[in-house]
Design a protein around this motif. Structure first.
Motif, mmCIF file in Angstrom:
data_model
loop_
_atom_site.group_PDB
_atom_site.id
_atom_site.type_symbol
_atom_site.label_atom_id
_atom_site.label_comp_id
_atom_site.label_asym_id
_atom_site.label_seq_id
_atom_site.Cartn_x
_atom_site.Cartn_y
_atom_site.Cartn_z
ATOM 1 N N ILE A 144 49.988 1.637 -50.452
ATOM 2 C CA ILE A 144 48.871 0.504 -50.342
ATOM 3 C C ILE A 144 49.894 -0.924 -49.832
ATOM 4 C CG2 ILE A 144 47.425 -1.045 -51.522
ATOM 5 C CD1 ILE A 144 46.944 1.324 -53.384
ATOM 6 N N ALA A 145 49.337 -1.457 -48.901
ATOM 7 C CA ALA A 145 49.944 -2.747 -48.335
ATOM 8 C C ALA A 145 49.703 -3.845 -49.327
ATOM 9 C CB ALA A 145 49.230 -3.205 -47.145
ATOM 10 N N HIS A 146 50.811 -4.745 -49.500
ATOM 11 C CA HIS A 146 50.602 -5.786 -50.097
ATOM 12 C C HIS A 146 49.541 -6.784 -49.578
ATOM 13 C CE1 HIS A 146 51.701 -10.122 -51.567
ATOM 14 N NE2 HIS A 146 52.180 -9.468 -52.569
ATOM 15 N N ARG A 147 48.947 -7.480 -50.571
ATOM 16 C CA ARG A 147 47.460 -8.206 -50.398
ATOM 17 C C ARG A 147 47.883 -9.326 -49.127
ATOM 18 N NH1 ARG A 147 49.219 -10.460 -55.322
ATOM 19 N NH2 ARG A 147 49.907 -12.576 -55.247
ATOM 20 N N ASP A 148 48.962 -9.770 -49.075
ATOM 21 C CA ASP A 148 49.112 -10.658 -47.881
ATOM 22 C C ASP A 148 49.851 -9.871 -46.493
ATOM 23 O OD1 ASP A 148 48.871 -12.848 -49.613
ATOM 24 O OD2 ASP A 148 50.793 -12.916 -50.339
ATOM 25 N N GLN A 153 47.984 -3.406 -39.711
ATOM 26 C CA GLN A 153 49.488 -3.186 -39.502
ATOM 27 C C GLN A 153 49.594 -1.803 -39.325
ATOM 28 O OE1 GLN A 153 50.907 -3.036 -44.133
ATOM 29 N NE2 GLN A 153 52.152 -4.180 -42.690
ATOM 30 N N SER A 154 50.706 -1.433 -38.263
ATOM 31 C CA SER A 154 50.878 0.123 -38.034
ATOM 32 C C SER A 154 51.665 0.723 -39.289
ATOM 33 C CB SER A 154 51.821 0.244 -36.925
ATOM 34 O OG SER A 154 53.452 -0.292 -37.520
ATOM 35 N N VAL A 155 51.689 1.881 -39.332
ATOM 36 C CA VAL A 155 52.283 2.813 -40.549
ATOM 37 C C VAL A 155 53.577 2.428 -40.411
ATOM 38 C CG1 VAL A 155 52.639 5.098 -41.145
ATOM 39 C CG2 VAL A 155 50.450 4.602 -40.308
ATOM 40 N N ALA A 156 54.370 2.203 -39.709
ATOM 41 C CA ALA A 156 55.736 1.975 -39.601
ATOM 42 C C ALA A 156 55.980 0.559 -40.388
ATOM 43 C CB ALA A 156 56.417 1.896 -38.173
ATOM 44 N N ASP A 157 55.148 -0.507 -39.968
ATOM 45 C CA ASP A 157 55.265 -1.586 -40.758
ATOM 46 C C ASP A 157 54.871 -1.705 -42.141
ATOM 47 O OD1 ASP A 157 56.076 -3.066 -38.309
ATOM 48 O OD2 ASP A 157 54.063 -3.793 -37.605
ATOM 49 N N LEU A 158 53.798 -0.961 -42.431
ATOM 50 C CA LEU A 158 53.353 -0.406 -43.909
ATOM 51 C C LEU A 158 54.515 0.007 -44.511
ATOM 52 C CD1 LEU A 158 51.374 -0.268 -46.018
ATOM 53 C CD2 LEU A 158 50.979 2.149 -45.307
ATOM 54 N N LEU A 159 55.096 0.735 -43.985
ATOM 55 C CA LEU A 159 56.200 1.599 -45.012
ATOM 56 C C LEU A 159 57.580 0.772 -45.008
ATOM 57 C CD1 LEU A 159 56.242 5.082 -43.396
ATOM 58 C CD2 LEU A 159 55.152 4.599 -45.741
ATOM 59 N N SER A 160 57.799 0.055 -43.669
ATOM 60 C CA SER A 160 59.073 -1.032 -43.845
ATOM 61 C C SER A 160 58.967 -2.308 -44.792
ATOM 62 C CB SER A 160 59.319 -1.162 -42.463
ATOM 63 O OG SER A 160 58.464 -1.903 -41.657
ATOM 64 N N ASP A 161 57.552 -2.583 -44.933
ATOM 65 C CA ASP A 161 57.543 -3.705 -45.683
ATOM 66 C C ASP A 161 57.745 -3.521 -47.341
ATOM 67 O OD1 ASP A 161 56.401 -5.970 -47.407
ATOM 68 O OD2 ASP A 161 54.745 -6.059 -45.964
ATOM 69 N N PRO A 162 58.784 -4.169 -47.647
ATOM 70 C CA PRO A 162 59.265 -4.021 -49.011
ATOM 71 C C PRO A 162 58.223 -4.149 -50.048
ATOM 72 C CG PRO A 162 60.343 -5.902 -48.322
ATOM 73 C CD PRO A 162 59.713 -5.398 -47.133
ATOM 74 N N ARG A 163 57.079 -4.982 -49.966
ATOM 75 C CA ARG A 163 56.048 -5.297 -50.800
ATOM 76 C C ARG A 163 55.146 -4.311 -50.902
ATOM 77 N NH1 ARG A 163 53.878 -10.464 -47.944
ATOM 78 N NH2 ARG A 163 53.874 -8.926 -46.473
ATOM 79 N N THR A 164 55.182 -3.370 -49.870
ATOM 80 C CA THR A 164 54.239 -2.231 -50.173
ATOM 81 C C THR A 164 54.509 -1.252 -51.429
ATOM 82 O OG1 THR A 164 54.163 -1.810 -47.744
ATOM 83 C CG2 THR A 164 53.618 -0.052 -48.831
ATOM 84 N N LEU A 165 53.110 -0.696 -51.812
ATOM 85 C CA LEU A 165 53.357 -0.230 -53.114
ATOM 86 C C LEU A 165 53.249 1.409 -52.730
ATOM 87 C CD1 LEU A 165 53.258 -0.621 -56.240
ATOM 88 C CD2 LEU A 165 50.721 -0.118 -56.067
ATOM 89 N N SER A 166 54.271 2.113 -53.071
ATOM 90 C CA SER A 166 54.460 3.502 -52.896
ATOM 91 C C SER A 166 53.567 4.254 -53.250
ATOM 92 C CB SER A 166 55.796 4.120 -53.142
ATOM 93 O OG SER A 166 55.890 4.178 -54.519
#
Length: 199
Positions: A144-148, A153-166
């Motif tokens: 899940i992407a961070h609220r901000d 966003q792309s899947v790659a951006d989602l996975l590379s964002d350290p704020r993403t909840l696995s």
């Protein structure tokens, strides 16, 4: 029997999205099928639920053809199939009426997404007085992407964002929230073992 298996949103809509590559349980259909076989053997009701967003133009729009069970699953004609348009399986359907007419007081729930439609259905069912078993390893979800995070966003951006909840963290938090409050947690193996001991 006074028990029903409720299979929530295990549908091709999810497989049609790029996010499917991040799904926590790509073989969810296998786990669900095991539960369906258990329910049928026990004489329990099996209720299939599909999420639908008519007119949306996305993968949940029935016009696009993805609002159907994952191709690995087979529904028997006698088994109810209901379409919902809300997160939980009760609000926009006749599910409660169906369960009441059959004298059902105990639910086993599984499906996609763990923390969204499956958890929400579990909470509502508990509030309505049902005894609920939440089968964690027969659910699936995505990170899940961070609220901000930026929308779209792309899947790659989602996975590379350290704020993403696995996905694993999402599942763990769902288990903590439900256990002992809204549901009993179980695995498919545990339910199969319990069924074997009753046979």
């Amino acid at each position: 029997m006074t028990r029903a298996l409720v299979v929530i949103d295990v549908q091709e809509s999810f497989r049609a999205r790029p996010l499917w590559e991040t799904i926590s349980n790509p073989k969810i259909a296998h786990q669900v099928d095991r539960l369906v076989r258990l329910a049928r053997q026990a004489g329990d009701t099996v209720v299939w639920v599909l999420h639908s967003e008519p007119g949306s133009g996305d993968v949940f729009d029935p016009e696009l053809g993805h609002v159907r069970l994952l191709e690995e699953l087979r529904r028997e004609e006698r088994e109810p199939l209901i379409h919902k348009t809300s997160h939980n399986a009760f609000t926009t359907t006749n599910l409660q009426q169906l369960l009441t007419e059959r004298g059902i007081r105990e639910l086993v729930v599984c499906g996609i997404r763990t923390e969204q439609c499956v958890e929400t259905t579990t909470r509502v069912a508990s509030d309505l007085g049902y005894q609920v078993t939440f089968v964690t390893d027969a659910t699936a979800t995505n990170p899940i992407a961070h609220r901000d995070a930026p929308a779209g966003q792309s899947v790659a951006d989602l996975l590379s964002d350290p704020r993403t909840l696995s996905a694993d963290e999402v599942i763990r938090r769902t288990e903590y929230a439900l256990a002992g409050r809204f549901a009993t947690l179980a695995t498919v193996d545990e339910l199969e073992a319990a069924a074997g001991s009753r046979a």
